[in-house]
Design a protein around this motif. Sequence first.
Motif, PDB file in Angstrom:
ATOM      1  N   ILE A   1       8.325   3.844   4.649  1.00 33.81           N
ATOM      2  CA  ILE A   1       9.668   3.329   4.339  1.00 33.81           C
ATOM      3  C   ILE A   1      10.512   4.409   3.670  1.00 33.81           C
ATOM      4  CG2 ILE A   1      10.943   1.666   2.925  1.00 33.81           C
ATOM      5  CD1 ILE A   1       8.535  -0.254   3.427  1.00 33.81           C
ATOM      6  N   LEU A   2       9.933   5.087   2.689  1.00 35.45           N
ATOM      7  CA  LEU A   2      10.679   6.122   1.976  1.00 35.45           C
ATOM      8  C   LEU A   2      11.004   7.314   2.882  1.00 35.45           C
ATOM      9  CD1 LEU A   2       9.028   6.194  -1.553  1.00 35.45           C
ATOM     10  CD2 LEU A   2      11.159   5.103  -0.847  1.00 35.45           C
ATOM     11  N   GLU A   3      10.104   7.668   3.772  1.00 32.16           N
ATOM     12  CA  GLU A   3      10.377   8.764   4.700  1.00 32.16           C
ATOM     13  C   GLU A   3      11.541   8.423   5.612  1.00 32.16           C
ATOM     14  OE1 GLU A   3       6.890   9.917   6.836  1.00 32.16           O
ATOM     15  OE2 GLU A   3       5.845  10.512   5.012  1.00 32.16           O
ATOM     16  N   HIS A   4      11.567   7.179   6.079  1.00 28.93           N
ATOM     17  CA  HIS A   4      12.677   6.746   6.929  1.00 28.93           C
ATOM     18  C   HIS A   4      13.997   6.798   6.163  1.00 28.93           C
ATOM     19  CE1 HIS A   4      14.747   4.673  10.126  1.00 28.93           C
ATOM     20  NE2 HIS A   4      15.186   3.780   9.258  1.00 28.93           N
ATOM     21  N   LYS A   5      13.987   6.311   4.953  1.00 33.05           N
ATOM     22  CA  LYS A   5      15.189   6.333   4.114  1.00 33.05           C
ATOM     23  C   LYS A   5      15.613   7.772   3.809  1.00 33.05           C
ATOM     24  CE  LYS A   5      18.354   4.483   1.545  1.00 33.05           C
ATOM     25  NZ  LYS A   5      19.519   3.864   2.170  1.00 33.05           N
TER      26      LYS A   5
ATOM     27  N   MET B   1       0.829  -1.172   0.000  1.00 33.78           N
ATOM     28  CA  MET B   1       0.000   0.000   0.000  1.00 33.78           C
ATOM     29  C   MET B   1       0.886   1.253   0.000  1.00 33.78           C
ATOM     30  SD  MET B   1      -2.944  -1.117   2.719  1.00 33.78           S
ATOM     31  CE  MET B   1      -3.997   0.242   2.316  1.00 33.78           C
ATOM     32  N   ASN B   2       0.328   2.310  -0.523  1.00 34.13           N
ATOM     33  CA  ASN B   2       1.082   3.567  -0.585  1.00 34.13           C
ATOM     34  C   ASN B   2       1.493   4.071   0.791  1.00 34.13           C
ATOM     35  OD1 ASN B   2       1.107   3.782  -3.341  1.00 34.13           O
ATOM     36  ND2 ASN B   2      -0.594   5.196  -3.446  1.00 34.13           N
ATOM     37  N   CYS B   3       0.647   3.897   1.785  1.00 29.42           N
ATOM     38  CA  CYS B   3       0.977   4.393   3.115  1.00 29.42           C
ATOM     39  C   CYS B   3       2.192   3.664   3.691  1.00 29.42           C
ATOM     40  CB  CYS B   3      -0.212   4.300   4.058  1.00 29.42           C
ATOM     41  SG  CYS B   3      -0.864   2.654   4.286  1.00 29.42           S
ATOM     42  N   GLU B   4       2.315   2.378   3.411  1.00 25.04           N
ATOM     43  CA  GLU B   4       3.468   1.616   3.880  1.00 25.04           C
ATOM     44  C   GLU B   4       4.738   2.052   3.146  1.00 25.04           C
ATOM     45  OE1 GLU B   4       1.296  -2.531   5.120  1.00 25.04           O
ATOM     46  OE2 GLU B   4       1.723  -2.175   3.005  1.00 25.04           O
ATOM     47  N   VAL B   5       4.624   2.233   1.850  1.00 28.61           N
ATOM     48  CA  VAL B   5       5.775   2.691   1.067  1.00 28.61           C
ATOM     49  C   VAL B   5       6.198   4.081   1.522  1.00 28.61           C
ATOM     50  CG1 VAL B   5       6.589   3.277  -1.250  1.00 28.61           C
ATOM     51  CG2 VAL B   5       5.146   1.271  -0.912  1.00 28.61           C
TER      52      VAL B   5
ATOM     53  N   SER C   1       9.108  10.012  -6.103  1.00 26.01           N
ATOM     54  CA  SER C   1       8.409   8.832  -5.598  1.00 26.01           C
ATOM     55  C   SER C   1       7.829   9.096  -4.218  1.00 26.01           C
ATOM     56  CB  SER C   1       9.368   7.638  -5.522  1.00 26.01           C
ATOM     57  OG  SER C   1       9.887   7.331  -6.782  1.00 26.01           O
ATOM     58  N   LEU C   2       8.601   9.738  -3.371  1.00 29.10           N
ATOM     59  CA  LEU C   2       8.133  10.072  -2.035  1.00 29.10           C
ATOM     60  C   LEU C   2       6.934  11.022  -2.110  1.00 29.10           C
ATOM     61  CD1 LEU C   2       8.430   9.874   1.010  1.00 29.10           C
ATOM     62  CD2 LEU C   2      10.166  11.670   0.897  1.00 29.10           C
ATOM     63  N   GLN C   3       7.003  12.015  -2.952  1.00 27.19           N
ATOM     64  CA  GLN C   3       5.885  12.946  -3.119  1.00 27.19           C
ATOM     65  C   GLN C   3       4.639  12.220  -3.621  1.00 27.19           C
ATOM     66  OE1 GLN C   3       7.273  15.976  -5.773  1.00 27.19           O
ATOM     67  NE2 GLN C   3       8.744  16.791  -4.307  1.00 27.19           N
ATOM     68  N   TYR C   4       4.830  11.299  -4.555  1.00 25.16           N
ATOM     69  CA  TYR C   4       3.703  10.553  -5.117  1.00 25.16           C
ATOM     70  C   TYR C   4       2.980   9.741  -4.049  1.00 25.16           C
ATOM     71  CZ  TYR C   4       1.114   7.102  -7.781  1.00 25.16           C
ATOM     72  OH  TYR C   4       0.122   6.303  -8.274  1.00 25.16           O
ATOM     73  N   VAL C   5       3.746   8.949  -3.286  1.00 20.66           N
ATOM     74  CA  VAL C   5       3.094   8.092  -2.295  1.00 20.66           C
ATOM     75  C   VAL C   5       2.465   8.913  -1.172  1.00 20.66           C
ATOM     76  CG1 VAL C   5       4.424   6.026  -2.808  1.00 20.66           C
ATOM     77  CG2 VAL C   5       5.232   7.580  -1.045  1.00 20.66           C
ATOM     78  N   LYS C   6       3.042  10.055  -0.858  1.00 23.53           N
ATOM     79  CA  LYS C   6       2.420  10.918   0.148  1.00 23.53           C
ATOM     80  C   LYS C   6       1.104  11.481  -0.374  1.00 23.53           C
ATOM     81  CE  LYS C   6       6.276  12.618   2.885  1.00 23.53           C
ATOM     82  NZ  LYS C   6       7.037  13.822   3.253  1.00 23.53           N
TER      83      LYS C   6
END
Length: 49
Positions: free
Chosen positions: A8-12, A1-5, A34-39
Amino acid sequence: MNCEVSLILEHKYEQLQQMSDDPMNQVSQVFEKSLQYVKRFSRYKIPML
């Protein structure tokens, strides 16, 4: 799911920002996009426990 991704991306992203002293560890545009997209399309904002 986007929220899970997103989590992960925020942590990275935070890790990369801490190591930003080294010019080789810069955040790529693809990573940032990618981070902007999933957010943007994340349906759930609160992490599920």
